[in-house]
Write a protein that holds these residues in place. Structure first.
Motif, PDB file in Angstrom:
ATOM      1  N   THR A 245       0.884  -1.162   0.011  1.00 10.78           N
ATOM      2  CA  THR A 245       0.213   0.065   0.002  1.00 10.78           C
ATOM      3  C   THR A 245       0.917   1.372   0.003  1.00 10.78           C
ATOM      4  O   THR A 245       1.710   1.365   0.983  1.00 10.78           O
ATOM      5  CB  THR A 245      -0.776   0.094   1.249  1.00 10.78           C
ATOM      6  OG1 THR A 245      -1.680  -1.271   1.362  1.00 10.78           O
ATOM      7  CG2 THR A 245      -1.821   1.248   1.115  1.00 10.78           C
ATOM      8  N   LEU A 246       0.599   2.275  -0.926  1.00 13.46           N
ATOM      9  CA  LEU A 246       1.381   3.354  -1.212  1.00 13.46           C
ATOM     10  C   LEU A 246       0.950   4.296  -0.151  1.00 13.46           C
ATOM     11  O   LEU A 246      -0.368   4.614  -0.401  1.00 13.46           O
ATOM     12  CB  LEU A 246       1.635   3.771  -2.620  1.00 13.46           C
ATOM     13  CG  LEU A 246       2.434   2.728  -3.426  1.00 13.46           C
ATOM     14  CD1 LEU A 246       2.533   3.316  -4.982  1.00 13.46           C
ATOM     15  CD2 LEU A 246       3.719   2.389  -2.695  1.00 13.46           C
ATOM     16  N   ASP A 247       1.517   5.181   0.536  1.00 14.04           N
ATOM     17  CA  ASP A 247       1.174   6.419   1.264  1.00 14.04           C
ATOM     18  C   ASP A 247       1.723   7.475   1.092  1.00 14.04           C
ATOM     19  O   ASP A 247       2.780   7.757   1.523  1.00 14.04           O
ATOM     20  CB  ASP A 247       1.154   5.848   2.958  1.00 14.04           C
ATOM     21  CG  ASP A 247       0.845   6.944   3.752  1.00 14.04           C
ATOM     22  OD1 ASP A 247       0.348   8.005   3.316  1.00 14.04           O
ATOM     23  OD2 ASP A 247       0.855   6.837   4.932  1.00 14.04           O
ATOM     24  N   PRO A 248       1.179   8.406   0.201  1.00 15.85           N
ATOM     25  CA  PRO A 248       1.913   9.524  -0.617  1.00 15.85           C
ATOM     26  C   PRO A 248       1.981  10.696   0.799  1.00 15.85           C
ATOM     27  O   PRO A 248       3.014  11.253   0.348  1.00 15.85           O
ATOM     28  CB  PRO A 248       1.097   9.812  -1.724  1.00 15.85           C
ATOM     29  CG  PRO A 248      -0.132   9.368  -1.518  1.00 15.85           C
ATOM     30  CD  PRO A 248      -0.013   8.072  -0.658  1.00 15.85           C
ATOM     31  N   ASP A 249       1.068  10.461   1.648  1.00 16.53           N
ATOM     32  CA  ASP A 249       1.136  11.551   2.647  1.00 16.53           C
ATOM     33  C   ASP A 249       2.544  11.577   3.548  1.00 16.53           C
ATOM     34  O   ASP A 249       2.767  12.225   3.870  1.00 16.53           O
ATOM     35  CB  ASP A 249      -0.048  11.595   3.509  1.00 16.53           C
ATOM     36  CG  ASP A 249      -1.384  12.050   2.850  1.00 16.53           C
ATOM     37  OD1 ASP A 249      -1.235  12.640   1.488  1.00 16.53           O
ATOM     38  OD2 ASP A 249      -2.419  11.288   3.206  1.00 16.53           O
ATOM     39  N   GLN A 250       2.882  10.253   3.365  1.00 18.56           N
ATOM     40  CA  GLN A 250       4.047  10.094   4.685  1.00 18.56           C
ATOM     41  C   GLN A 250       5.127   9.333   3.824  1.00 18.56           C
ATOM     42  O   GLN A 250       6.311   9.100   4.518  1.00 18.56           O
ATOM     43  CB  GLN A 250       3.737   9.001   5.748  1.00 18.56           C
ATOM     44  CG  GLN A 250       2.606   9.698   6.698  1.00 18.56           C
ATOM     45  CD  GLN A 250       2.344   8.791   8.004  1.00 18.56           C
ATOM     46  OE1 GLN A 250       3.162   8.035   8.629  1.00 18.56           O
ATOM     47  NE2 GLN A 250       1.046   8.873   8.194  1.00 18.56           N
ATOM     48  N   CYS A 251       5.179   9.247   2.418  1.00 15.48           N
ATOM     49  CA  CYS A 251       6.266   8.809   1.646  1.00 15.48           C
ATOM     50  C   CYS A 251       6.691   7.454   2.361  1.00 15.48           C
ATOM     51  O   CYS A 251       7.997   7.396   2.650  1.00 15.48           O
ATOM     52  CB  CYS A 251       7.349   9.952   1.608  1.00 15.48           C
ATOM     53  SG  CYS A 251       7.136  11.244   0.809  1.00 15.48           S
ATOM     54  N   ARG A 252       5.790   6.623   2.440  1.00 10.61           N
ATOM     55  CA  ARG A 252       5.894   5.228   2.910  1.00 10.61           C
ATOM     56  C   ARG A 252       5.211   4.104   2.116  1.00 10.61           C
ATOM     57  O   ARG A 252       4.288   4.452   1.413  1.00 10.61           O
ATOM     58  CB  ARG A 252       5.606   5.257   4.505  1.00 10.61           C
ATOM     59  CG  ARG A 252       4.284   5.187   4.568  1.00 10.61           C
ATOM     60  CD  ARG A 252       3.868   5.107   6.083  1.00 10.61           C
ATOM     61  NE  ARG A 252       2.616   5.223   6.375  1.00 10.61           N
ATOM     62  CZ  ARG A 252       2.021   4.803   7.369  1.00 10.61           C
ATOM     63  NH1 ARG A 252       2.604   4.313   8.519  1.00 10.61           N
ATOM     64  NH2 ARG A 252       0.636   4.993   7.304  1.00 10.61           N
ATOM     65  N   VAL A 253       5.941   2.917   2.004  1.00  8.10           N
ATOM     66  CA  VAL A 253       5.261   1.699   1.515  1.00  8.10           C
ATOM     67  C   VAL A 253       4.956   0.999   2.722  1.00  8.10           C
ATOM     68  O   VAL A 253       5.882   0.624   3.558  1.00  8.10           O
ATOM     69  CB  VAL A 253       6.297   1.177   0.501  1.00  8.10           C
ATOM     70  CG1 VAL A 253       5.553  -0.177   0.149  1.00  8.10           C
ATOM     71  CG2 VAL A 253       6.637   2.001  -0.369  1.00  8.10           C
ATOM     72  N   LEU A 254       3.756   0.309   2.927  1.00  4.28           N
ATOM     73  CA  LEU A 254       3.222  -0.370   3.934  1.00  4.28           C
ATOM     74  C   LEU A 254       3.341  -1.861   3.196  1.00  4.28           C
ATOM     75  O   LEU A 254       2.632  -2.106   2.251  1.00  4.28           O
ATOM     76  CB  LEU A 254       1.775  -0.001   4.012  1.00  4.28           C
ATOM     77  CG  LEU A 254       1.438   1.285   4.812  1.00  4.28           C
ATOM     78  CD1 LEU A 254       0.034   1.620   4.931  1.00  4.28           C
ATOM     79  CD2 LEU A 254       2.282   1.534   5.980  1.00  4.28           C
ATOM     80  N   VAL A 255       3.888  -2.832   3.607  1.00  2.00           N
ATOM     81  CA  VAL A 255       4.104  -4.073   3.361  1.00  2.00           C
ATOM     82  C   VAL A 255       3.344  -5.012   4.219  1.00  2.00           C
ATOM     83  O   VAL A 255       3.306  -5.396   5.393  1.00  2.00           O
ATOM     84  CB  VAL A 255       5.631  -4.647   3.510  1.00  2.00           C
ATOM     85  CG1 VAL A 255       5.835  -5.940   2.867  1.00  2.00           C
ATOM     86  CG2 VAL A 255       6.483  -3.512   2.743  1.00  2.00           C
ATOM     87  N   GLN A 256       2.544  -5.959   3.584  1.00  2.00           N
ATOM     88  CA  GLN A 256       1.796  -7.139   4.342  1.00  2.00           C
ATOM     89  C   GLN A 256       2.113  -8.574   3.427  1.00  2.00           C
ATOM     90  O   GLN A 256       1.861  -8.433   2.394  1.00  2.00           O
ATOM     91  CB  GLN A 256       0.138  -6.658   4.311  1.00  2.00           C
ATOM     92  CG  GLN A 256      -0.457  -7.607   5.312  1.00  2.00           C
ATOM     93  CD  GLN A 256      -1.881  -7.059   5.321  1.00  2.00           C
ATOM     94  OE1 GLN A 256      -2.725  -7.744   6.179  1.00  2.00           O
ATOM     95  NE2 GLN A 256      -2.265  -6.138   4.814  1.00  2.00           N
ATOM     96  N   SER A 257       2.361  -9.269   4.509  1.00  2.00           N
ATOM     97  CA  SER A 257       2.759 -10.707   3.881  1.00  2.00           C
ATOM     98  C   SER A 257       1.349 -11.555   4.376  1.00  2.00           C
ATOM     99  O   SER A 257       0.778 -11.491   5.278  1.00  2.00           O
ATOM    100  CB  SER A 257       3.915 -11.313   4.027  1.00  2.00           C
ATOM    101  OG  SER A 257       4.151 -11.497   5.551  1.00  2.00           O
TER     102      SER A 257
END
Length: 169
Positions: free
Chosen positions: A88-100
């Motif tokens: 999941t890309l989170d442009p507000d916090q410049c982060r990528v959420l990874v879920q396995s």
């Protein structure tokens, strides 16, 4: 509580799961990758010089789950029936959420495989983006849930920071 990874002499030992029932088991794990705006923009727009970051991270996570017993000394080699990585890309916090998500029918759980998959996917994102931002951080790695076996279903209270994967819906 008795420690199960120690033998009678107090030495590390692999747990014997021979007599445990075969049940359907699954686990979900999570990681976050924070980066600079420039690195995030390149990743999200597909302009990273090393290629499609998330596709490579997905494959790396799948491979890592399959190799967990080679990396973590007392883990059992498992015949995984499903390994899935979602981002999941989170442009507000410049982060990528990874879920396995890992699943199998077996005698032992897949928590370590799910955690390894999420961790290695996050490390792969770092590796592919580090030329743009060597200060990328990886964190918040944790188990979201596990199900199956004698203990049944466990869901981490307040830890589900990413949406459920398509596989689980």
């Amino acid at each position: 509580m008795q420690l199960t990874h120690l033998n009678q002499q107090g030495e590390a030992s692999m747990v014997d799961v021979t007599d445990k029932a075969v049940t359907e088991r699954h686990a979900r794990a999570f990681a976050e990758v924070h980066m600079s705006e420039q690195a995030y923009r390149q990743l999200s727009e597909g302009n990273n010089r090393k290629g499609d970051v998330l596709s490579v991270a997905r494959i790396a996570g799948i491979q890592a789950a399959k190799k967990t017993a080679d990396l973590i000394p007392l883990c059992h080699p498992l015949a995984l029936s499903k390994v899935q990585l979602d981002f999941t890309l989170d442009p507000d916090q410049c982060r990528v959420l990874v879920q396995s998500f890992c699943r199998l029918a077996g005698r032992t759980g897949v928590e370590m495989e799910a955690l390894t998959a999420a961790s290695v996917a996050a490390l792969t994102i770092y590796d592919m983006c580090k030329a743009v931002d060597p200060a990328i951080t990886i964190g918040n790695i944790h188990l979201l849930e596990k199900a199956g076996g004698k203990r049944g279903h466990w869901h981490g209270a307040g830890t589900a920071t990413a949406p459920a994967t398509a596989e689980e819906n």
